[in-house]
Write an enzyme that holds these catalytic residues in place. Structure first.
Site, PDB file in Angstrom:
ATOM      1  N   GLY A  48       0.792  -1.230   0.000  1.00 21.33           N
ATOM      2  CA  GLY A  48       0.000   0.000   0.000  1.00 21.33           C
ATOM      3  C   GLY A  48       0.819   1.272   0.000  1.00 21.33           C
ATOM      4  N   ASP A  50       3.136   4.064  -1.544  1.00 19.58           N
ATOM      5  CA  ASP A  50       3.351   4.529  -2.912  1.00 19.58           C
ATOM      6  C   ASP A  50       4.835   4.701  -3.217  1.00 19.58           C
ATOM      7  OD1 ASP A  50       0.584   4.743  -3.442  1.00 19.58           O
ATOM      8  OD2 ASP A  50       0.536   6.629  -2.344  1.00 19.58           O
ATOM      9  N   HIS A  75      17.455  10.357 -13.162  1.00 23.86           N
ATOM     10  CA  HIS A  75      16.695   9.183 -12.714  1.00 23.86           C
ATOM     11  C   HIS A  75      15.967   9.468 -11.408  1.00 23.86           C
ATOM     12  CE1 HIS A  75      19.185   6.079 -15.188  1.00 23.86           C
ATOM     13  NE2 HIS A  75      18.062   6.401 -15.802  1.00 23.86           N
ATOM     14  N   HIS A  78      17.389   9.562  -7.985  1.00 22.01           N
ATOM     15  CA  HIS A  78      18.256  10.710  -7.691  1.00 22.01           C
ATOM     16  C   HIS A  78      17.481  12.024  -7.644  1.00 22.01           C
ATOM     17  CE1 HIS A  78      22.151   8.532  -8.099  1.00 22.01           C
ATOM     18  NE2 HIS A  78      21.328   7.676  -8.653  1.00 22.01           N
ATOM     19  N   HIS A 142      26.057   7.045 -18.483  1.00 15.83           N
ATOM     20  CA  HIS A 142      25.117   6.279 -17.670  1.00 15.83           C
ATOM     21  C   HIS A 142      23.951   5.901 -18.575  1.00 15.83           C
ATOM     22  CE1 HIS A 142      23.080   4.786 -14.221  1.00 15.83           C
ATOM     23  NE2 HIS A 142      22.306   5.814 -13.977  1.00 15.83           N
ATOM     24  N   ASP A 164      26.062   8.131 -10.738  1.00 17.20           N
ATOM     25  CA  ASP A 164      26.040   6.800 -11.357  1.00 17.20           C
ATOM     26  C   ASP A 164      26.848   6.889 -12.645  1.00 17.20           C
ATOM     27  OD1 ASP A 164      24.398   5.919  -9.374  1.00 17.20           O
ATOM     28  OD2 ASP A 164      22.589   5.770 -10.600  1.00 17.20           O
ATOM     29  N   ASP A 196      29.975   4.965  -7.225  1.00 14.81           N
ATOM     30  CA  ASP A 196      28.839   4.075  -7.526  1.00 14.81           C
ATOM     31  C   ASP A 196      29.228   2.594  -7.413  1.00 14.81           C
ATOM     32  OD1 ASP A 196      26.698   2.768  -8.743  1.00 14.81           O
ATOM     33  OD2 ASP A 196      27.097   3.553 -10.754  1.00 14.81           O
ATOM     34  N   HIS A 365      20.270  -5.713 -24.057  1.00 13.56           N
ATOM     35  CA  HIS A 365      20.387  -4.794 -22.920  1.00 13.56           C
ATOM     36  C   HIS A 365      21.800  -4.809 -22.364  1.00 13.56           C
ATOM     37  CE1 HIS A 365      19.332  -2.435 -19.446  1.00 13.56           C
ATOM     38  NE2 HIS A 365      19.871  -3.343 -18.663  1.00 13.56           N
ATOM     39  N   SER A 367      23.931  -2.872 -18.884  1.00 18.49           N
ATOM     40  CA  SER A 367      23.727  -2.101 -17.665  1.00 18.49           C
ATOM     41  C   SER A 367      24.205  -0.656 -17.860  1.00 18.49           C
ATOM     42  CB  SER A 367      24.511  -2.752 -16.528  1.00 18.49           C
ATOM     43  OG  SER A 367      24.484  -1.935 -15.380  1.00 18.49           O
ATOM     44  N   HIS A 369      25.684   0.851 -15.348  1.00 17.67           N
ATOM     45  CA  HIS A 369      26.693   1.032 -14.308  1.00 17.67           C
ATOM     46  C   HIS A 369      27.978   0.301 -14.664  1.00 17.67           C
ATOM     47  CE1 HIS A 369      23.655   2.652 -11.489  1.00 17.67           C
ATOM     48  NE2 HIS A 369      22.850   1.835 -12.138  1.00 17.67           N
TER      49      HIS A 369
END
Lengths: 555, 555
Positions: A48, A50, A75, A78, A142, A164, A196, A365, A367, A369
């Site tokens: 519950g 948010d 992001h 941040h 990033h 990051d 990071d 895909h 990453s 980082h």
């Protein structure tokens, strides 16, 4: 000796032993600045809830010292706490970020009715002063464009905060991590590196983003029908590569999903995403184009149930229906905790006849980082005196500290901190001096703050065992029950069994007869007796202990 | 033409589009047998549910035809529904399994007070007849010893059901998958192959279990202190390798965690686990042994909060405390959905000072299921006419069907079935004829069955938004409220705010005054009015819609 006030204090308020809600306080004398103000998304331990914010009361209580908030990139882990933070420290607190970062923040603040924030654009390579501090910003790569690392010049020495980052040698936008500036900082002397740690456990280097583009193009070229790509909407480089691949294969791009529509719009306006108007079509026009000429770009890479991709998978998207032979690319990695949701969407898409390509099946895909070798390279470029690994769970911080030791940082100069730990630095020393107020604040509907653990525990109990409410009217004089007790059960499996339900009520009636006979008129005594007897009845009969709320009315 | 009754019917009741609760019905005329009777563990979509079973009412309704239940191996997703099924079809229904499989089942049935089941031991290489069917059992490798595939001889042709399998060329116990028997079956003609799809998306071969042993030994040899290994307790081969590595490194083995203690005991008694008594020590004696001479073997590889490893990580295990410098090996893969729980345990162990080795960092685990090349090899050995991929989510079934097409099975002869789909076979045809009653049954405390979706939905609502109960007494004649309304909120963040709480009550009082003025005496009318007004109040003030239960007593 300097006064206590004149020591440099570095306090991470979030981002340690967790992935998310990054926030670091840097304080010296009467000046304080923040680097990042992020949020975290709740998991199943927080039903519950948010959003989860860092508890920033340390900042609120010293808001007159707060000179500004530097945001390393756009992001939400941040930036997401900004609206809540500004409400406490003043909407006119300066927010410093690069162009795209501010563009994304502006939209979010508007949603929160903060219409005139003090946004100050910074540039990689630029310099800014606030209070006793000086700041140099350096480009880093990033999974969102326009990220920066920050060199903080302080009276006792310099800090380098990486934000990051990764070290992509062929970034899509040609904007390399600024090795020269980092080396310069290292040569001039960095007292403290904060870096990071997200991928500290991953060996080697993170592969170049451009390689993903090559795979996307390959898939789009060989697909006979529509290709749908789900990705993070803020990952503008990925979005750019999807657009480039589509255009190269003669496909028009259809954008769907609220945040994908918003973010591509902002990115195009600000010049971070390049695609000609003629190559973008509205979802409603899609029907007029042959399927092999279409690429749908959408949200939903995390399996979010209300996202565009999940709606398509369930067959209830407004404009896009999955057809047999469509190719769906999930160009993202499931955030820990989302694995099952993503898999569910893959299963539904497969059932609908789509070919689904994902991280596990194709190179779609990478990453955002840096992996172990990049983290070591950063350490070697900077050669800091002290090192604080940031942005990671304990396992990542520990792994990062081991990397630092490997490249020669002495163990005693490495600090694995907790959120709220105050690292106090002088020109010649560093030590954790105290732990300041820290923790989490929950956003739950309109309420923001330290929602009691009681509420969360109650929700978990309710989810597991349900609730039984018993309402009884008793005669205040005699303690005798008036009328029949009302029993309401919710989330209790036994509640569906009429016989059990009737037996439970009879048990309560019996208990009431007993308390009346004993002359109990105190509603508390009656309440406890009823709670006890129903609890026992349910345990004996169904091995469950729902929450039991007896309400005794004296009439 | 044969009568409808004399067609062969193959009906998977579980294990399709899911990982778990495997169960297949094979029926011909008046004879029916089952292959496997497994359960599935609930996820966060099933709060409060203990276990999920296949809905086996199709079997229950035809129990007089049920000749026996064949269990391919001892994992709970193949055995766990047995106690519940036996209760419905009769405790004397024959259960066929190999020695270890029956050993594990026996213990479970005893826990359910089924003390004299009809357990019939079978042997790889052996043959059994039941009704019109004949059965041949063939050794297969898996992550538990003593697994079998089953060849079912039927009047219309033969079926080969692989159970769960991989093709390990150097299995720990020397028991190879029986290639000769499989090839023989293939040569004699297999009409239908039903084969394990779990790893159909994984390219290549599953690496040999023995390689894990080499890593375990390496880690134990180089660790200066205690080594703790968490694994599945039924993975006797892994347990054997842990024991072998420990003994080879001069370490004594301490076993902890209920299922680890039970399963190692059963496995040693039945001759599946070999370790000398002198090499096993009790946890209480551990203190007398130097730490570099100790290996702790425990449960908890899935991050289960009450498991031995989680207790150690939290510092509340009865006998084992993690010490700085201990090495912990998680020799397992997180089951989808458990990733976060496992990561949490890794973080806590790291915080306590342990070096944690896991699948991501070291080669300490291999899968128990064959990957794509093994699945293709099985198809090539068997050369079936028809193919039904089993044991997998849709994505895995689809991937497996693509592998089958690659090795030459025609698409029209491949059936991706749903649970409950009835594949009807004659000597010359196969088609899905109907869908029988199927689905899930929940075990929730003592209640077993189709717990209403209402209960589950209520639990989810309760978890998200909480519940508000309002109790009001009204005068049955006038509709006027008697006394003050009682408001109880649980799991509602606003419930902690005294002012909001008071305002909510005032709103209810106002509503009651209004209904009384309007002369409403019907409790339903009053209830609805109160529910409506509180709901509106909470939405306006906290943007939440808790479940609202108004209880109006007429006095």
């Amino acid at each position: 000796m300097a006064k206590k006030n004149n020591r440099l204090r570095v306090i991470p308020l979030g981002g340690l032993d967790e992935i998310g809600k990054n926030m670091t306080v840097i304080e010296y004398g009467n000046d304080m600045i923040l680097i990042d103000a992020g949020l975290m998304f709740p998991d199943e331990d927080h039903p519950g809830v948010d959003l989860i914010l860092p508890d920033f009361s340390y900042v609120t209580k010293r808001k007159e010292k707060l000179r500004g908030i530097i945001i390393t990139h756009g992001h939400e882990d941040h930036t997401g706490a900004l609206p809540y933070l500004l409400r406490e420290v003043g909407e006119q607190t300066p927010i410093l970020g690069t162009k795209l970062t501010l563009g994304l923040i502006k939209g979010k603040l508007e949603e929160h009715k903060i219409r005139k924030p003090k946004l100050r654009e910074i540039h990689a390579g630029g310099h800014v002063n606030m209070g006793v501090f000086g700041f140099d910003f350096m480009a880093v790569n990033h999974s969102i464009p326009d990220g920066v690392a920050v060199r903080v010049r302080t009276p006792v020495g310099d800090i380098l905060h990486t934000g990051d980052f990764k070290l992509d040698q062929t970034p899509i936008d040609g904007r390399l991590t600024d090795y020269a500036d980092i080396v310069k900082a290292g040569k001039q002397g960095i007292m403290l590196l904060m870096s990071d740690s997200t991928n500290a456990e991953t060996a080697g280097y993170t592969r170049p983003e451009a390689e993903v583009g090559a795979t996307l193009r390959q898939i789009m070229a060989s697909a006979d029908q529509r290709v749908l790509v789900a990705s993070f909407s803020s990952h503008i480089h990925r979005v750019q590569q999807v657009c480039d691949a589509a255009v190269a294969c003669g496909r028009k791009v259809v954008v769907t999903g609220r945040s994908m529509v918003n973010n591509t719009k902002i990115a195009r306006e600000l010049g971070y995403l390049n695609i000609a108007d003629k190559d973008i079509v509205d979802a409603y026009q899609m029907g007029d184009i042959p399927t092999r000429k279409v690429c749908v770009l959408c949200t939903g890479s995390q399996g979010e149930p209300l996202s565009a991709l999940a709606r398509m998978a369930n067959g209830d998207h407004r404009t896009v229906q999955i057809e047999k032979g469509d190719t769906v690319i999930i160009s993202a990695s499931p955030v820990p905790g989302n694995e099952k949701a993503v898999s569910r969407v893959i299963n539904r898409l497969t059932k609908a006849g789509a070919h689904v390509k994902h991280k596990g099946s194709d190179f779609v895909h990478v990453s955002g980082h840096g992996a172990a070798e990049e983290l070591k390279l950063m350490l070697n470029l900077v050669k800091p005196k002290y090192f604080v690994p940031i942005h990671g769970e304990t396992r990542h911080l520990k792994a990062h500290s081991e990397l630092a030791m490997k490249v020669g940082v002495p163990e005693k100069n490495i600090f694995i901190l907790d959120n709220g730990a105050c690292l106090e630095l002088t020109e010649s020393s560093a030590r954790v001096s105290e732990h300041v107020e820290s923790g989490v604040a929950f956003v739950d509907g309109l309420s923001v703050g330290e929602m009691g653990n009681v509420v969360l525990r109650d929700r978990q109990l309710l989810a597991r065992d349900g609730i039984a409410t018993i309402v009884i009217a008793i005669d205040g004089q005699t303690g005798k029950p008036i009328g029949e007790p009302e029993l309401v059960m919710r989330g209790v499996a036994a509640g569906e069994d009429q016989k059990l339900f009737d037996d439970a009520r009879s048990r309560i009636v019996k208990t009431l007869a007993k308390t009346a006979k004993e002359g109990a008129t105190d509603t508390k005594v009656v309440s406890n007796a009823v709670r006890e007897s129903l609890s026992q009845f349910l345990w004996e009969n169904v091995r469950r202990r729902p929450m039991i709320i007896p309400i005794v009315l004296e009439v």
